[in-house]
Write an enzyme that holds these catalytic residues in place. Structure first.
Site, PDB file in Angstrom:
ATOM      1  N   ASP A 169       5.063  -6.850  -8.340  1.00  0.00           N
ATOM      2  CA  ASP A 169       4.301  -6.231  -7.286  1.00  0.00           C
ATOM      3  C   ASP A 169       4.251  -7.375  -6.451  1.00  0.00           C
ATOM      4  O   ASP A 169       4.219  -8.767  -6.603  1.00  0.00           O
ATOM      5  CB  ASP A 169       2.750  -6.403  -7.811  1.00  0.00           C
ATOM      6  N   ASN A 177       0.819  -5.825   5.959  1.00  0.00           N
ATOM      7  CA  ASN A 177       0.951  -4.645   6.748  1.00  0.00           C
ATOM      8  C   ASN A 177      -0.109  -4.769   7.789  1.00  0.00           C
ATOM      9  O   ASN A 177       0.149  -4.572   9.127  1.00  0.00           O
ATOM     10  CB  ASN A 177       0.386  -3.592   5.996  1.00  0.00           C
ATOM     11  N   HIS A 182       2.972  -1.695   9.956  1.00  0.00           N
ATOM     12  CA  HIS A 182       3.937  -1.050   8.857  1.00  0.00           C
ATOM     13  C   HIS A 182       5.225  -0.942   8.821  1.00  0.00           C
ATOM     14  O   HIS A 182       6.212  -0.945   7.818  1.00  0.00           O
ATOM     15  CB  HIS A 182       3.404   0.276   8.699  1.00  0.00           C
ATOM     16  N   ASP A 186       7.628  -2.025   5.691  1.00  0.00           N
ATOM     17  CA  ASP A 186       8.731  -1.243   5.220  1.00  0.00           C
ATOM     18  C   ASP A 186      10.147  -2.097   5.078  1.00  0.00           C
ATOM     19  O   ASP A 186      10.674  -1.988   4.242  1.00  0.00           O
ATOM     20  CB  ASP A 186       9.042  -0.198   6.181  1.00  0.00           C
ATOM     21  N   GLU A 212       3.787  -1.183  -3.211  1.00  0.00           N
ATOM     22  CA  GLU A 212       4.419  -2.374  -3.454  1.00  0.00           C
ATOM     23  C   GLU A 212       4.848  -2.951  -4.985  1.00  0.00           C
ATOM     24  O   GLU A 212       5.126  -3.846  -5.088  1.00  0.00           O
ATOM     25  CB  GLU A 212       3.801  -3.412  -2.458  1.00  0.00           C
TER      26      GLU A 212
END
Length: 287
Positions: A169, A177, A182, A186, A212
């Site tokens: 994770d 973010n 965002h 990404d 994630e």
């Protein structure tokens, strides 16, 4: 639409029915000489047709073939031809007698069916890939990863070989973010996947389980081997030079006797939870 023809072997005289003229796209009622009739076939088919006829004459047996003819106007037609030895009682000479049929439409239909089949198979493969691929990162999605894990577990039961998983994770991903947006988030996901994939063994599968969180399926791997892979992945991601720099937490679990995929995932998730609680950017092994 079947034409009839005859070849007298001794004189090489060819006789055609009117349907043969029509198939060849020729006017009149005087058929061409044998050599000229052979030249009506497509250049790529002439040698094969000649061999078929010569073999039939030498061995006194029939033949059949499909080939292409080229009409005087350049149009190519597909034909089926079949011949038998033709010998008249009391006649010392003999010949070949047979039929020829224009099968261009049939060939076109078969080609269309084959093309449709190939396109359908391609579309089915593409649909399967889309259904099993995470569109953002290009790796296996949760469905495909779960399938790979089930296969590895089944194989482990059959062979007795170990199988482990590493659940990872990205640390503080929400903060990334919120801080960078965002689009940057990404890009971080893609970068993490690329760095992780470079540290895996042949046969390992990495998949995005959601958000994630990622799962690495490691066939033929003990917990010790999985820890080695997980540490390589963790260090590679930590060393990533692009900003923002990120780290991951990892939980590793090895399949126990009689265990199923669901409980293996649960134990790896619990190990991941401990890694996060104990400072992040670290790896823990399930009990």
């Amino acid at each position: 639409h079947v034409g009839h023809w005859r070849l007298d072997i001794a004189s090489q005289v060819v006789t055609w029915s009117q349907e043969v003229f029509r198939i060849h796209g020729r006017d009149g009622d005087v058929p061409p000489a044998f050599d000229e009739a052979i030249e009506a076939y497509h250049p790529d088919d002439q040698a094969r047709v000649t061999r078929q006829i010569e073999r039939s004459i030498e061995q006194c047996q029939g033949f059949e073939f499909t080939a292409r003819i080229v009409r005087p106007d350049g149009e190519i037609r597909h034909v089926f031809s079949k011949g038998e030895i033709d010998q008249i009682d009391g006649d010392e000479g003999f010949g070949l007698f047979g039929i020829i049929q224009d099968i261009t439409t049939q060939i076109a239909h078969e080609a269309a069916i084959e093309d449709a089949r190939a396109r359908a198979e391609t579309m089915a493969r593409e649909a399967t890939i889309l259904a099993e691929t995470d569109l953002l990162t290009g790796i296996a999605n949760r469905r495909r990863t779960s399938f790979a894990l089930d296969q590895a577990v089944t194989s482990s039961r059959q062979t007795g070989r170990p199988v482990s998983i590493a659940m990872m994770d990205i640390d503080h991903f929400k903060r990334i973010n919120d801080t960078y947006g965002h689009q940057t988030g990404d890009a971080v996901l893609k970068r993490v996947v690329a760095d992780a994939a470079g540290e895996l063994r042949s046969g390992d599968t990495i998949g995005r389980f959601g958000g994630e969180e990622f799962v690495i399926v490691l066939p033929n791997a003990t917990a010790e081997a999985a820890v080695a892979v997980g540490e390589r992945v963790r260090l590679a991601i930590e060393a990533g030079g692009n900003r923002p720099c990120v780290t991951i937490s990892v939980g590793v679990a090895e399949l126990a006797d009689g265990e199923y995929s669901e409980t293996l995932l649960k134990r790896a998730d619990e190990a991941l939870y401990r890694a996060k609680n104990e400072g992040r950017n670290t790896l823990r092994v399930a009990a």
